[in-house]
Design a protein around this motif. Structure first.
Motif, PDB file in Angstrom:
ATOM      1  N   MET A 167      19.389  73.420  15.946  1.00 22.48           N
ATOM      2  CA  MET A 167      18.421  73.452  14.850  1.00 22.48           C
ATOM      3  C   MET A 167      18.878  74.284  13.659  1.00 22.48           C
ATOM      4  SD  MET A 167      14.853  74.073  16.928  1.00 22.48           S
ATOM      5  CE  MET A 167      13.964  74.344  15.386  1.00 22.48           C
ATOM      6  N   PHE A 168      19.952  75.084  13.826  1.00 20.39           N
ATOM      7  CA  PHE A 168      20.194  76.160  12.868  1.00 20.39           C
ATOM      8  C   PHE A 168      21.517  76.009  12.126  1.00 20.39           C
ATOM      9  CE2 PHE A 168      17.401  77.794  16.208  1.00 20.39           C
ATOM     10  CZ  PHE A 168      16.296  78.121  15.430  1.00 20.39           C
ATOM     11  N   GLU A 169      21.499  76.547  10.906  1.00 22.84           N
ATOM     12  CA  GLU A 169      22.696  76.529  10.066  1.00 22.84           C
ATOM     13  C   GLU A 169      23.744  77.501  10.568  1.00 22.84           C
ATOM     14  OE1 GLU A 169      20.287  75.826   5.832  1.00 22.84           O
ATOM     15  OE2 GLU A 169      21.105  77.801   6.354  1.00 22.84           O
ATOM     16  N   ASP A 170      23.307  78.627  11.124  1.00 19.36           N
ATOM     17  CA  ASP A 170      24.218  79.699  11.499  1.00 19.36           C
ATOM     18  C   ASP A 170      24.037  80.042  12.974  1.00 19.36           C
ATOM     19  OD1 ASP A 170      21.699  80.308  10.505  1.00 19.36           O
ATOM     20  OD2 ASP A 170      22.223  82.303   9.805  1.00 19.36           O
ATOM     21  N   VAL A 198      18.739  80.809  10.774  1.00 23.50           N
ATOM     22  CA  VAL A 198      18.294  81.576  11.948  1.00 23.50           C
ATOM     23  C   VAL A 198      17.293  82.640  11.540  1.00 23.50           C
ATOM     24  CG1 VAL A 198      19.069  83.250  13.675  1.00 23.50           C
ATOM     25  CG2 VAL A 198      20.327  81.116  13.352  1.00 23.50           C
ATOM     26  N   ALA A 199      17.488  83.229  10.364  1.00 24.16           N
ATOM     27  CA  ALA A 199      16.587  84.291   9.908  1.00 24.16           C
ATOM     28  C   ALA A 199      15.143  83.811   9.829  1.00 24.16           C
ATOM     29  CB  ALA A 199      17.044  84.817   8.551  1.00 24.16           C
TER      30      ALA A 199
END
Length: 294
Positions: free
Chosen positions: A94-97, A134-135
């Motif tokens: 789901m996340f970019e990082d 993620v943040a």
């Protein structure tokens, strides 16, 4: 992120004037406020994204405070954040990082797209149009998940201290097409006690018998035995009991439009009777437990 232009809190405790019974009711999935920023990031329309809601469950149990018990209600939706999970069950897809090392990326719930920050709503519909930072997920956990559980812990601890034992009723709904494995039986209610580990067998059996006496088809643990909340807060050997109750939502909601059926008030009245009879049983249960300990 503001909730309803700052006037609606992300969750609330509906308190009785005085808590007179050893129960805490919890509705973690009935939240119906979808932040505009969340909707803008989703590929789903405003109806489809609601498919994971426990529709109006907070209203079905709304008599709890007048019966003498607190009712904890989430206003944020399950599709945005699921507090019936471990705090960091997160799907790296789901996340970019990169996720932090302490994230649980290998649970069955994550694999199914239903982690703490879900990837899908019911029927495998992807929520997000693109990967997210993620943040963003971590901020939801800090701002919503942790305060929600801190509040639930306080309610349970207060109840246990006041009465010598506590009963958490974790309130949910399930799709109307749920069937018991190996049969065509459609349960109206499922009582989950994590296969006897989160509550005494007497409480579980009482819940089943009360629902059956009210005319419903009620079963225990299959296919829903209880989630993180039931498992985490149920410690029957310490007098901390936790039961999950799943209501077949087709009893009271049109699952196509998500509007209340005409029978909504009938189901709500039956659940008020269920709560009253569980309270009566808990009084007997407390006396018997005290005598057994002497």
């Amino acid at each position: 992120m503001q909730w309803a232009d700052g006037r609606l809190e992300p969750f609330e405790v509906r308190e009785p004037e005085q808590q007179t019974i050893p129960f805490v009711f919890n509705s973690p999935h009935s939240g119906r406020f979808y932040p505009p920023e969340f909707l803008a990031a989703s590929r789903l329309d405003s109806l489809s994204i609601r498919r994971s809601e426990d529709h109006f469950v907070d209203e079905l149990f709304s008599d709890a405070p007048q019966l003498g018990a607190p009712l904890l209600v989430a206003h944020f939706p399950r599709a945005y954040l699921d507090v019936n999970r471990e705090p960091y069950e997160l799907d790296p897809r789901m996340f970019e990082d990169a996720l932090p090392s302490y994230a649980n990326i290998g649970s069955m719930r994550v694999a199914g797209g239903l982690g703490t920050v879900p990837r899908i709503v019911a029927e495998n519909m992807e929520i997000y149009a693109r990967r997210m930072p993620v943040a963003d997920a971590l901020s939801r956990i800090e701002a919503l998940y942790k305060p929600y559980h801190a509040c639930l812990r306080r309610l349970i601890a207060r109840t246990h201290a006041r009465f010598g034992f506590s009963v958490l009723i974790d309130c949910h709904s399930m799709p109307g097409n749920i069937r018991i494995a190996g049969s065509d039986t459609r349960p109206d209610f499922i009582i989950g006690d994590r296969y006897g580990t989160s509550a005494s067998a007497e409480l579980s059996r009482a819940a089943l018998h009360i629902l059956e006496d009210l005319g419903f088809n009620a079963v225990r643990n299959k296919p829903y035995a209880g989630g993180f909340i039931t498992e985490h807060y149920g410690r029957p050997v310490r007098g901390l009991h936790a039961l999950q109750i799943e209501i077949n939502r087709s009893l009271y909601v049109d699952e196509a439009t998500l509007e209340k059926r005409a029978d909504f008030e009938v189901v709500a009245a039956a659940l008020s009777l269920f709560m009253r009879q569980m309270i009566d049983f808990a009084d007997e249960f407390s006396i018997e437990s005290t005598l057994a300990a002497e």
